[in-house]
Scaffold this active site. Sequence first.
Site, PDB file in Angstrom:
ATOM      1  N   HIS A  19       0.634  -1.392  -0.183  1.00 52.02           N
ATOM      2  CA  HIS A  19       0.146  -0.542   0.352  1.00 52.02           C
ATOM      3  C   HIS A  19       0.629   1.202  -0.097  1.00 52.02           C
ATOM      4  O   HIS A  19       0.464   2.188  -0.138  1.00 52.02           O
ATOM      5  CB  HIS A  19      -1.219   0.171   1.029  1.00 52.02           C
ATOM      6  CG  HIS A  19      -2.483   0.491   0.842  1.00 52.02           C
ATOM      7  ND1 HIS A  19      -2.146   0.906   0.336  1.00 52.02           N
ATOM      8  CD2 HIS A  19      -3.481   1.529   2.188  1.00 52.02           C
ATOM      9  CE1 HIS A  19      -4.110   1.383   0.151  1.00 52.02           C
ATOM     10  NE2 HIS A  19      -4.273   1.342   1.543  1.00 52.02           N
ATOM     11  N   ASN A  65      -6.785   6.909   3.494  1.00 52.21           N
ATOM     12  CA  ASN A  65      -8.125   7.677   3.754  1.00 52.21           C
ATOM     13  C   ASN A  65      -7.743   9.250   3.819  1.00 52.21           C
ATOM     14  O   ASN A  65      -8.880   9.831   3.206  1.00 52.21           O
ATOM     15  CB  ASN A  65      -9.048   6.490   4.023  1.00 52.21           C
ATOM     16  CG  ASN A  65      -8.201   5.467   4.447  1.00 52.21           C
ATOM     17  OD1 ASN A  65      -8.471   5.037   2.815  1.00 52.21           O
ATOM     18  ND2 ASN A  65      -9.208   4.751   4.562  1.00 52.21           N
ATOM     19  N   ASP A  90      -0.334   2.197  -5.343  1.00 56.08           N
ATOM     20  CA  ASP A  90      -0.794   0.769  -5.899  1.00 56.08           C
ATOM     21  C   ASP A  90      -1.905   0.510  -6.132  1.00 56.08           C
ATOM     22  O   ASP A  90      -2.756   1.326  -6.045  1.00 56.08           O
ATOM     23  CB  ASP A  90      -0.050  -0.334  -4.413  1.00 56.08           C
ATOM     24  CG  ASP A  90      -1.789   0.692  -3.321  1.00 56.08           C
ATOM     25  OD1 ASP A  90      -1.740   1.622  -2.672  1.00 56.08           O
ATOM     26  OD2 ASP A  90      -2.397  -0.671  -2.915  1.00 56.08           O
ATOM     27  N   ASN A 111      -9.980   4.779  -0.950  1.00 58.45           N
ATOM     28  CA  ASN A 111     -10.705   5.964  -0.201  1.00 58.45           C
ATOM     29  C   ASN A 111      -9.651   7.010  -0.627  1.00 58.45           C
ATOM     30  O   ASN A 111      -9.952   8.336  -0.521  1.00 58.45           O
ATOM     31  CB  ASN A 111     -11.087   5.614   0.578  1.00 58.45           C
ATOM     32  CG  ASN A 111     -11.912   4.705   1.762  1.00 58.45           C
ATOM     33  OD1 ASN A 111     -13.037   4.803   0.554  1.00 58.45           O
ATOM     34  ND2 ASN A 111     -11.801   3.394   2.102  1.00 58.45           N
TER      35      ASN A 111
END
Length: 186
Positions: A19, A65, A90, A111
């Site tokens: 991530h 997020n 990613d 998000n």
Amino acid sequence: MYLVAGLGNPGREHARNRHNAGWMVVDELARRHGGSWRGKFGGRLAEVRVGDERRALLKPETYMNESGQSVGAAASFFKVHPDEVLVVHDEGDFDLGRLELKVGGGLAGHNGLRSIAQQLGTQDFLRLRIGVGRPERGDPRPLGDWVLGNFEPHEDPEGLVAHAADAVETLVAEGVERAQIQVNRR
């Protein structure tokens, strides 16, 4: 001027997560171009020169997020339009190593992208999507746990990051359309 925002999550425990591929790419760009990081805009900022052009590299530290808070503040400060903002992130729907450079598009449940679109007032910003793959057959982890896991050595994260950093440099040197032709080849 481009604002290049690499998405990721802060904290040592996330440093090698799939991530955090976006953070890894902007770290590589800062290394290549002599950038040094300082705290600004709710993240880490490095200003570098790529060729004759100045670039701002940003690693939002607001967690994935809420990335839009940091990206929006930096975009406003540097007075860049959304089409001058490149978000590097990613992509679990792509095979490991596949890159795609695109302008705008949907948010696909991401998000971080949703937060950025809200802050910029549009989804029409540049994106470099970095394929991190999905769990292999028989692996019970959901995609969310997979992307929060670390790259495995056999996945060659250094090569993946270098290839993505090359793509950003191609964009800067040759423009969006030419970069898309080179980067989006499969």
